[in-house]
Design an enzyme around this catalytic site. Structure first.
Site, PDB file in Angstrom:
ATOM      1  N   GLU A  63      27.646  -2.009   7.086  1.00  0.00           N
ATOM      2  CA  GLU A  63      29.073  -1.955   7.442  1.00  0.00           C
ATOM      3  C   GLU A  63      29.264  -1.700   8.933  1.00  0.00           C
ATOM      4  O   GLU A  63      30.157  -2.281   9.570  1.00  0.00           O
ATOM      5  CB  GLU A  63      29.769  -0.877   6.621  1.00  0.00           C
ATOM      6  N   SER A  78      28.494  10.031  -0.248  1.00  0.00           N
ATOM      7  CA  SER A  78      29.927  10.313  -0.120  1.00  0.00           C
ATOM      8  C   SER A  78      30.137  11.806  -0.154  1.00  0.00           C
ATOM      9  O   SER A  78      29.435  12.523  -0.867  1.00  0.00           O
ATOM     10  CB  SER A  78      30.686   9.656  -1.271  1.00  0.00           C
ATOM     11  N   LYS A  97      27.622   8.295  -5.164  1.00  0.00           N
ATOM     12  CA  LYS A  97      27.697   7.176  -4.221  1.00  0.00           C
ATOM     13  C   LYS A  97      26.455   7.008  -3.361  1.00  0.00           C
ATOM     14  O   LYS A  97      25.825   7.969  -2.938  1.00  0.00           O
ATOM     15  CB  LYS A  97      28.896   7.366  -3.288  1.00  0.00           C
ATOM     16  N   ASN A 147      29.141  -5.207  47.641  1.00  0.00           N
ATOM     17  CA  ASN A 147      29.420  -6.428  46.878  1.00  0.00           C
ATOM     18  C   ASN A 147      28.138  -7.177  46.517  1.00  0.00           C
ATOM     19  O   ASN A 147      27.966  -7.601  45.374  1.00  0.00           O
ATOM     20  CB  ASN A 147      30.363  -7.355  47.656  1.00  0.00           C
ATOM     21  N   HIS A 158      30.985 -21.693  -0.381  1.00  0.00           N
ATOM     22  CA  HIS A 158      32.289 -21.103  -0.715  1.00  0.00           C
ATOM     23  C   HIS A 158      32.113 -19.829  -1.546  1.00  0.00           C
ATOM     24  O   HIS A 158      33.000 -19.475  -2.314  1.00  0.00           O
ATOM     25  CB  HIS A 158      33.175 -22.102  -1.466  1.00  0.00           C
TER      26      HIS A 158
HETATM   27  N1  ARG Z   1      31.931  -0.297  42.517  1.00  0.00           N
HETATM   28  C1  ARG Z   1      32.217  -1.666  42.836  1.00  0.00           C
HETATM   29  C2  ARG Z   1      31.957  -2.588  41.654  1.00  0.00           C
HETATM   30  O1  ARG Z   1      31.464  -2.158  40.690  1.00  0.00           O
HETATM   31  C3  ARG Z   1      31.380  -2.122  43.962  1.00  0.00           C
HETATM   32  C4  ARG Z   1      31.993  -1.680  45.220  1.00  0.00           C
HETATM   33  C5  ARG Z   1      32.685  -2.752  45.895  1.00  0.00           C
HETATM   34  N2  ARG Z   1      33.839  -2.165  46.412  1.00  0.00           N
HETATM   35  C6  ARG Z   1      34.575  -2.714  47.370  1.00  0.00           C
HETATM   36  N3  ARG Z   1      35.599  -2.081  47.757  1.00  0.00           N
HETATM   37  N4  ARG Z   1      34.257  -3.843  47.921  1.00  0.00           N
HETATM   38  O2  ARG Z   1      32.252  -3.749  41.705  1.00  0.00           O
END
Ligand code: ARG
Length: 462
Positions: A293, A280, A286, A112, A158
């Protein structure tokens, strides 16, 4: 062999359907170099905290170096069995160092806080890359403005003829919005220079690790996160990045739309270089403005990346939720799209040919000097309300006769209003109309020259 980082409390391995759903390694592998940099910094604070001996640190760093080389060479890659880049790289380290040493690195960190940190590092690098590409485009536009410093064109509101402007003035308007985009990227980068590493899963670590040392090691100028929950759970930096890239897309789409219109037979204001146009498959004659685009089309995709991400973030409770794994693909895509689009777009703008005669022919058309009549009358002491009415009468008269304003005779002018003496003709020329708007930001050649100087000075420091 089970590569999972979390197998201990499970009697069974994951179902194949879960593994397929859960896997992110096919898109988060691009974070691998950042993951390894994070691991190096983490190994150092483990050592400082007394959790790795000097010898272990040295072997750990050596293992990470070898892993990094193999990743760069493509001889080590994540596989479908690896849930994500973090899992894959831990496997790689274990393979190189054995479980006793390799298994020590994970102490005090979580995927995390890792992913929140690595994602910032990746996007900061790409903010610089994209910023550089925006600067390249601005330079091409400045070159275009400078090369046509005295060309007049019909200015529009406009999409109707409004007042003549200098082509350079118009082009520099786009440079100005791109300057703000580039500034947004720099300010975002400054705001994002905070490292979540050390936040752990959400609550921080009990192991006495120094998040500030990790932050310094990884180049986060503003240090480490002040709140570990926020560090792991916040993604406003991603949303803001997605907004800035979407805004760049939108700004490109506005230039693109004009190029597409200017390049039509009816306008014939510009001709695109062969190298930056397409043909084209059926119509031999073309020559299409596909780059413009694609810019217009991709801007929709960039907006989608932003709105999709915002929807993912909405109402997510603190702290980390797996929903957040959905945060990466949209902005990775935004980076990829802009990094292929901007160089092509810059090439198109740098090489197009301007049809000066056509622009200048149309600059006074559509009664675009009517405001000049009204403002000339104001200078003669006529209230603007009356002046506006009188100039409007001139337009009405011209429309009825099928002529332009300078086609009215002295008698016809006088019949509309006694204030319209023959001297009014002095403002019925495009050069006169341009030169008269000489205040700051105006379209007079002198004012545009000042603007050009300012823009170039800004670009030199950008
Ligand atoms: N792969 C996860 C993400 O991209 C990170 C891992 C966290 N996974 C978890 N079970 N706490 O957020």
């Amino acid at each position: 062999d089970d590569v999972r980082l979390w197998g201990g409390r499970f009697a069974d391995g994951p179902a194949e359907a879960l593994a397929k759903l859960s896997a992110s390694v096919h898109f988060d592998w691009r974070l691998a170099p950042y993951d390894i940099a994070g691991s190096r910094a983490h190994a150092r604070v483990l050592h400082t905290a007394g959790l790795l001996t000097a010898d272990e640190l040295e072997r750990m760093l050596d293992g990470l170096d070898r892993l990094e080389k193999d990743v760069a060479a493509g001889t080590f890659t994540g596989t479908v069995a690896d849930e994500d880049v973090h899992t894959a790289l831990e496997r790689g380290l274990l393979e190189r160092l054995g479980p006793d040493l390799g298994g020590k690195l994970r102490a005090g960190r979580s995927r995390n806080d890792q992913v929140a940190t690595l994602f910032r590092m990746y996007l900061r690098d790409h903010a610089r890359i994209i910023g550089g590409l925006v600067t390249d485009l601005q330079e091409a536009l400045v070159g275009l403005a400078e090369a046509h410093a005295d060309v007049a064109m019909p200015g529009r509101t406009h999409l109707q003829h409004a007042q003549p402007v200098l082509f350079a003035h118009h082009v520099l308007a786009h440079v100005q919005s791109l300057s703000r985009d580039a500034e947004r990227l720099r300010q975002w980068d400054e705001r994002t220079a905070v490292s979540p590493y050390g936040s752990g899963a959400l609550a921080g670590s009990s192991l006495g690790l120094d998040p500030e040392a990790v932050a310094a090691d990884l180049g986060f100028e503003r240090g480490s996160a002040g709140n570990s929950i926020d560090g792991t759970a916040s993604r406003d930096f991603v949303a803001e990045f997605a907004f800035i890239t979407a805004m760049i897309g939108i700004d490109l789409s506005r230039i693109a739309e004009e190029v597409i219109i200017w390049n039509t037979k009816e306008f014939s204001f510009v001709t695109l270089h062969d190298a930056f146009s397409t043909g084209s498959s059926i119509m031999p004659q073309k020559k299409n403005p596909d780059i413009a685009e694609l810019a217009r089309g991709k801007s929709g995709r960039l907006i989608g990346n932003l709105t999709g991400l915002l929807a993912t973030l909405k109402a997510l409770p603190l702290a980390y939720n797996r929903d957040l794994q959905e945060d990466k693909e949209p902005v990775f895509d935004s980076c990829d799209q802009l990094e292929v689009l901007l160089p092509a777009f810059t090439g198109m703008m740098a090489t197009l040919t301007v049809n000066r005669a056509r622009m200048e022919e149309l600059a006074p058309a559509g009664f675009s000097l009517a405001t000049d009549i009204a403002e000339w009358l104001v200078k003669q002491g006529v209230p603007f309300r009356v002046a506006h009415e009188v100039a409007g009468e001139c337009v009405k008269e011209c429309e009825a006769r099928g002529i332009e304003l300078d086609g009215l005779t002295d008698e016809q002018f006088a019949a509309i209003s006694p204030h319209l003496t023959p001297e009014v003709r002095s403002v019925l020329s495009v050069p006169g109309a341009l030169a008269s708007r000489s205040g700051r930001g105006g379209t007079a050649p002198s004012a545009v020259a000042v603007q050009l100087g300012e823009v170039k000075a800004d670009l030199a420091v950008q």
